[in-house]
Enzyme design. Structure first.
Site, PDB file in Angstrom:
ATOM      1  N   ASP A  67     -80.996  27.473   1.708  1.00  0.00           N
ATOM      2  CA  ASP A  67     -81.206  28.915   1.796  1.00  0.00           C
ATOM      3  C   ASP A  67     -82.575  29.315   1.243  1.00  0.00           C
ATOM      4  OD1 ASP A  67     -80.643  28.340  -0.850  1.00  0.00           O
ATOM      5  OD2 ASP A  67     -78.773  29.454  -0.914  1.00  0.00           O
ATOM      6  N   ASN A 137     -69.106  33.317  -7.984  1.00  0.00           N
ATOM      7  CA  ASN A 137     -68.118  33.943  -7.092  1.00  0.00           C
ATOM      8  C   ASN A 137     -67.614  32.971  -6.011  1.00  0.00           C
ATOM      9  OD1 ASN A 137     -70.381  33.730  -5.510  1.00  0.00           O
ATOM     10  ND2 ASN A 137     -70.446  35.874  -4.870  1.00  0.00           N
ATOM     11  N   HIS A 139     -69.526  31.197  -4.015  1.00  0.00           N
ATOM     12  CA  HIS A 139     -70.384  31.061  -2.827  1.00  0.00           C
ATOM     13  C   HIS A 139     -71.013  29.665  -2.767  1.00  0.00           C
ATOM     14  CE1 HIS A 139     -74.497  32.583  -4.625  1.00  0.00           C
ATOM     15  NE2 HIS A 139     -74.241  31.347  -4.954  1.00  0.00           N
ATOM     16  N   GLU A 144     -71.517  34.267   1.024  1.00  0.00           N
ATOM     17  CA  GLU A 144     -70.831  35.065   0.014  1.00  0.00           C
ATOM     18  C   GLU A 144     -69.376  35.317   0.433  1.00  0.00           C
ATOM     19  OE1 GLU A 144     -72.341  35.389  -2.624  1.00  0.00           O
ATOM     20  OE2 GLU A 144     -74.380  36.134  -2.455  1.00  0.00           O
TER      21      GLU A 144
HETATM   22  P1  PGA Z   1     -76.912  27.899 -10.271  1.00  0.00           P
HETATM   23  O1  PGA Z   1     -76.556  28.588  -8.895  1.00  0.00           O
HETATM   24  O2  PGA Z   1     -77.036  26.448  -9.997  1.00  0.00           O
HETATM   25  O3  PGA Z   1     -78.207  28.520 -10.705  1.00  0.00           O
HETATM   26  O4  PGA Z   1     -75.780  28.203 -11.213  1.00  0.00           O
HETATM   27  C1  PGA Z   1     -75.630  27.982  -8.053  1.00  0.00           C
HETATM   28  C2  PGA Z   1     -75.397  28.865  -6.854  1.00  0.00           C
HETATM   29  O5  PGA Z   1     -75.525  30.097  -6.959  1.00  0.00           O
HETATM   30  O6  PGA Z   1     -75.065  28.324  -5.792  1.00  0.00           O
END
Ligand code: PGA
Length: 242
Positions: A67, A137, A139, A144
């Protein structure tokens, strides 16, 4: 599903780096799907170290990132282009031609950009190993929680929890981009193998909901239970609600 619960972040990073290195050793022209965020930073540091010690060679490896924020130039310190250069690409012998990150600073033809991204993955022969972190959450990439999920690479509006969680990387919450391009769950599920990593107590609920046996688009990571070759490497805190 191969679930490995390890002690802490460093061990998670080590196990993950070894798995990626194994993929590259088994297949010189491996196609990797890569993730950003805090979770894989330790893994990338170890991959760079392995490259320095001549244990892995990236010269024929191809990568696709999950992404990217819309609206950030590739040289913006919070863009995922910048992250990937700083954490991996600047330090190894990967051919820049073999790197693909959705969105490259131009807002023109974004739908076309998404379509071409999936086409490029197909042309490369598909992703051999997809590396994933998980959002608080649930995702994956920027897929999302929602009533419906899109299969292919697409444009998304970030969820409020994601904007909140990612604001730690920006001066203020207002600076967090609201839109992004993400590979879809379909693009992710097509990978030959998936590596999901999680560390820390703040991921425990998302991990529990993702591995509960129920599959719901309200927890996009739960779809990964349907993948036939998934390795989950999580530390004790992230596993504490299982
Ligand atoms: P993070 O993010 O590794 O910074 O916790 C993971 C994500 O949002 O997929």
């Amino acid at each position: 599903m191969d679930l490995k619960v390890v002690e802490h972040y460093d061990e998670m990073s080590e196990v993950a780096a070894n798995l990626v290195a194994g993929t590259i050793k088994d297949k010189k022209d491996a196609v990797l799907g890569l993730a950003t965020g805090s979770t894989p930073e330790g893994m990338y540091a170890r991959m760079v170290e392995m490259y320095r010690r001549k244990l892995i060679d990236f010269s024929t490896v191809t990568t696709f990132n999950l992404d990217e924020y819309i609206g950030l130039e590739p040289d913006h310190p919070q863009s995922y282009h910048y992250y990937m250069n700083r954490n991996l690409f600047d330090h190894v012998n990967i051919d820049p031609e073999n790197i693909s990150i959705p969105y490259s600073g131009s807002d023109k033809g974004l739908e076309e950009t998404c379509r071409k991204f999936d086409e490029r993955i197909e042309q490369a022969g598909g992703i051999d190993l997809q590396v994933l972190g998980i959002g608080v959450n649930g995702h994956i990439g920027f897929n999302e929680p929602a009533r419906h999920l899109k299969a292919g690479t697409h444009l998304v509006e970030l969820a409020e929890e994601t904007i909140e969680a990612n604001s730690r990387f920006f001066q203020s919450k207002d600076e967090v981009p609201r839109k992004a391009i993400t590979m879809g769950m379909g693009s992710i599920m097509k990978a030959g193998k998936v590596l999901l990593m999680a560390s820390g107590i703040n991921k425990a609920e998302a991990v529990r909901d993702s591995l509960s046996g129920l599959v719901s688009t309200k927890t996009p990571a739960s779809l990964l239970q349907l993948h036939r070759d998934i390795v989950i490497v999580i530390d004790r805190e992230a596993a504490s609600l299982l």
